[in-house]
Design a protein around this motif. Structure first.
Motif: not given
Length: 330
Positions: A217-221, A248-259
């Protein structure tokens, strides 16, 4: 709209308790791998075994993403259970799907992947991380049960965690990928041997291989949305998330079932500049458990109190360090 989401999340929480995906025990706390007592344990594979529960999870995750997550270009996961959820979302909304395996990120491609009837099979099992999106695709499309197994280390390969597994009368279709770093050339035989040995189950002679549909995979930008099952208590996932940042990912958000909202997890996310959203939080699970008679008001207070200082919670309530019972976080 808000009431509809609330109803879905409440039902999801109740199902989590009913299936054993979430378990609370304040009299005999569970023990983590570092011998710390915890009053709540998560085995979220049980929420993804049956088609109806997978749909329930998918609907709740979709609503949370729609309401609380900004724009993103691709979805991915760094865990097997998260990948089950991410793959369903990516297919539905036509997003690119990435999977982190070892130190490499792979793009999952469904083009040319023909869904053939597996005959009398009624249970789909993924034999590797990179096979999981295709396992989920087959199970969701045909309305079948779903789980996974790691082949090489037997019972310990699942990290001591409890996972749903086929019954003796089930007919299993294995989905495997030789590209997966966790499964070497003997993936098929070792997975088959483990199932036959441990579960005495019927493994279909037909095995689905997916190697031709996977590429680096290429995640740049790109703006990445990471799916996860449990937003864990020690922030171990931060290294995996950082992989996408370094790539090189520009932005990261995560969503979890339980936290559970533990400080170490939140701090780990802040350090790498990521935002996390949870569908089910500790307070909400405690409220549902209390309102449905699973715990009383004093037990609810003690459960919530665990979040303040998880490593010392057991000692505070007089529990000794023990080794006889183990519950691991998924």
């Amino acid at each position: 709209m808000a009431d509809e989401l609330e109803d879905k999340i409440k039902f999801l929480a109740e199902r989590a308790f009913d299936t054993g995906a979430i378990r609370i025990n304040l009299d005999e706390p569970f023990v983590t791998n570092n011998k710390t007592q915890v009053p709540i344990s998560s085995h979220l594979g049980f929420m993804l075994e049956y088609p109806s529960d997978r749909k329930l999870c998918a609907d709740a995750m979709e609503r949370i993403i729609t309401q609380r997550v900004g724009r993103f270009d691709a979805v991915c996961s760094t865990t097997t259970l998260g990948l089950m959820q991410a793959s369903a979302f990516a297919r539905k909304f036509s997003y690119p799907l990435f999977a982190l395996n070892g130190n490499e990120s792979y793009e999952i491609n469904y083009n040319g992947f023909n869904l053939e009837s597996p005959g009398d099979v009624n249970y789909i099992v993924s034999g590797s991380r990179l096979a999981t999106p295709y396992s989920t695709f087959v199970a969701d499309s045909l309305g079948l049960k779903l789980s996974y197994i790691k082949a090489r280390d037997g019972e310990k390969a699942n990290g001591g965690r409890k996972l749903p597994h086929p019954a003796k009368e089930d007919k299993v279709l294995l989905v495997v990928s030789d590209e997966d770093q966790e499964c070497v050339d003997d993936t098929l035989s070792s997975v088959r041997d483990e199932f036959d040995k441990r579960r005495e189950m019927n493994v279909s002679e037909k095995t689905l291989r997916v190697d031709d549909f996977i590429k680096k995979a290429d995640v740049m930008g790109k703006r990445i949305l990471i799916f996860g099952a449990l937003f864990d208590y020690d922030g171990y996932f931060s290294a995996d998330f950082k992989h996408y940042k370094d790539a090189g990912a520009k932005d990261i958000t995560s969503v979890h079932l339980v936290g559970y909202g533990l400080a170490d997890s939140n701090l780990a996310m802040r350090k790498i500049g990521c935002i996390n959203r949870n569908v089910l939080g500790l307070d909400y699970l405690a409220d549902v458990a209390f309102n449905t008679g699973r715990i009383n008001s004093e037990e609810r207070r003690r459960l919530i109190d665990w979040r303040k200082n998880p490593s010392r919670w057991g000692a505070k309530y007089g529990f000794p360090r023990v080794n006889s019972k183990t519950a691991w976080f998924l």
